[in-house]
Write a protein that holds these residues in place. Structure first.
Motif, PDB file in Angstrom:
ATOM      1  N   GLY A  99      32.817  29.368  45.797  1.00 50.83           N
ATOM      2  CA  GLY A  99      33.291  29.842  44.511  1.00 50.83           C
ATOM      3  C   GLY A  99      32.598  29.137  43.361  1.00 50.83           C
ATOM      4  N   PHE A 100      32.883  29.579  42.163  1.00 53.98           N
ATOM      5  CA  PHE A 100      32.284  28.947  40.980  1.00 53.98           C
ATOM      6  C   PHE A 100      32.658  27.466  40.906  1.00 53.98           C
ATOM      7  N   VAL A 141      25.458  29.143  39.497  1.00 54.90           N
ATOM      8  CA  VAL A 141      26.128  30.317  38.927  1.00 54.90           C
ATOM      9  C   VAL A 141      25.121  31.175  38.166  1.00 54.90           C
ATOM     10  N   ALA A 142      24.198  30.520  37.458  1.00 49.57           N
ATOM     11  CA  ALA A 142      23.152  31.263  36.754  1.00 49.57           C
ATOM     12  C   ALA A 142      22.284  32.042  37.723  1.00 49.57           C
ATOM     13  N   ASP A 143      21.979  31.437  38.872  1.00 48.52           N
ATOM     14  CA  ASP A 143      21.169  32.122  39.883  1.00 48.52           C
ATOM     15  C   ASP A 143      21.917  33.317  40.470  1.00 48.52           C
ATOM     16  N   TRP A 144      23.204  33.148  40.725  1.00 51.20           N
ATOM     17  CA  TRP A 144      24.013  34.241  41.275  1.00 51.20           C
ATOM     18  C   TRP A 144      24.136  35.410  40.307  1.00 51.20           C
ATOM     19  N   GLY A 170      32.006  43.904  41.115  1.00 52.62           N
ATOM     20  CA  GLY A 170      30.668  44.428  41.280  1.00 52.62           C
ATOM     21  C   GLY A 170      29.746  43.472  42.012  1.00 52.62           C
ATOM     22  N   ARG A 171      29.901  42.163  41.767  1.00 57.47           N
ATOM     23  CA  ARG A 171      29.027  41.158  42.376  1.00 57.47           C
ATOM     24  C   ARG A 171      29.780  40.205  43.306  1.00 57.47           C
ATOM     25  N   PHE A 172      31.061  39.976  43.049  1.00 68.08           N
ATOM     26  CA  PHE A 172      31.823  38.939  43.737  1.00 68.08           C
ATOM     27  C   PHE A 172      33.153  39.478  44.237  1.00 68.08           C
ATOM     28  N   TRP A 173      33.748  38.710  45.177  1.00 66.50           N
ATOM     29  CA  TRP A 173      35.162  38.821  45.474  1.00 66.50           C
ATOM     30  C   TRP A 173      35.909  37.924  44.491  1.00 66.50           C
ATOM     31  N   HIS A 174      37.116  38.325  44.098  1.00 67.42           N
ATOM     32  CA  HIS A 174      37.886  37.545  43.129  1.00 67.42           C
ATOM     33  C   HIS A 174      39.255  37.229  43.713  1.00 67.42           C
ATOM     34  N   VAL A 175      39.628  35.947  43.683  1.00 66.38           N
ATOM     35  CA  VAL A 175      40.942  35.503  44.126  1.00 66.38           C
ATOM     36  C   VAL A 175      41.820  35.282  42.897  1.00 66.38           C
ATOM     37  N   MET A 176      43.036  35.859  42.924  1.00 68.38           N
ATOM     38  CA  MET A 176      43.955  35.715  41.792  1.00 68.38           C
ATOM     39  C   MET A 176      45.382  35.864  42.296  1.00 68.38           C
TER      40      MET A 176
END
Length: 274
Positions: free
Chosen positions: A117-118, A126-129, A176-182
């Motif tokens: 994760g971030f 993070v910039a590369d991702w 669009g680019r990541f999975w998000h946990v919330m």
């Protein structure tokens, strides 16, 4: 179809929708942004980005006197003109970022899940991702209620991971680019419904809502609005909607801000005059 002089309320995703997937430009949409501003139509950014990121973008897009929805619905930021609202300056749904990180770390330690994760990396990674500049990446890392993940494991482990998150009161959604946990129950759709209700209460009448998005994490937003623009996405994920009536849903043939423009061209008449 709605007209520009109706009481319109626009909710829009950013990456791959209002912003180009590759260079983050919104130039093809600028004509509509100007037209909507002239008619005082609120354009509510509804994104997985952080509040820190959106604040800078709002300045560039000239949408600063409008609320916005960040982190896939976990955060609603209200502008200074809403200063007397009970929720000002923030309405936050779900778990806080620190708690989310603790749960992810514990699950990885126990089950050896392969993800990052971030909060696990520096701004350069993070910039590369993301393709962002390092300073922009640092804004993307200023999380309040969600954690983007890159998943390196297989589909079976992803399902197990999602199940354990659910047991902890968290959920997993695909962007669009990541999975998000919330937090469980948090979504763009929930935030859209809350904010549309507040606009209705403040203005004393219902608003005609239009949503524009390209990714699976936009589906709840697109279900929550009167008219949905499904922008052609740079992914192979299905984008099913429960109500596919042609007068409610339009699927664009163009990507990004070109598709954004195409969607508003389809749904909004220029004026109420015949």
């Amino acid at each position: 179809m709605p007209y520009l002089d109706n009481s319109l309320l626009i909710f829009t995703d950013l990456d791959g929708s209002l912003l180009d997937h590759d260079d983050y430009s919104w130039k093809p949409a600028q004509g509509w942004l100007t037209r909507l501003a002239e008619h005082q139509v609120p354009v509510v950014i509804t994104t997985s980005k952080t509040a820190a990121e959106v604040t800078a973008l709002q300045q560039a897009l000239n949408l600063t006197d409008v609320p916005f929805i960040a982190e896939n619905g976990a955060v609603i930021a209200l502008p200074e003109s809403w200063g007397d609202h009970l929720a000002w300056p923030r309405k936050v749904f779900g778990a806080e970022y620190g708690e989310i990180r603790k749960i992810i770390d514990a699950l990885r330690l126990r089950y050896d899940f392969e993800c990052r994760g971030f909060g696990d990396v520096d701004a350069a990674q993070v910039a590369d991702w993301t393709g962002l500049q390092p300073d922009e990446a640092r804004l993307a890392m200023a999380r309040e209620g969600s954690e983007p993940l890159v998943w390196f494991g297989d589909e079976r482990d992803l399902k197990r991971f999602e199940g354990y998150l659910n047991q902890e009161g968290l959920m997993l959604t695909r962007g669009g680019r990541f999975w998000h946990v919330m937090g469980a129950g948090v979504s763009k759709g929930q935030a859209v419904q809350w904010l549309a209700g507040e606009y209705r209460r403040l203005r004393g009448h219902p608003m005609v809502t239009i949503g524009l998005g390209d990714g699976p994490n936009d589906l709840s937003m697109l279900e929550a609005v009167d008219h949905a623009v499904v922008i052609r996405g740079h992914h192979d994920q299905p984008m099913p909607l429960a109500n596919e009536q042609h007068d409610r849903v339009f699927r664009t043939t163009l990507y990004g801000p070109q598709g954004w423009k195409q969607g508003l061209d389809h749904f909004i008449h220029k004026s109420g005059q015949a």
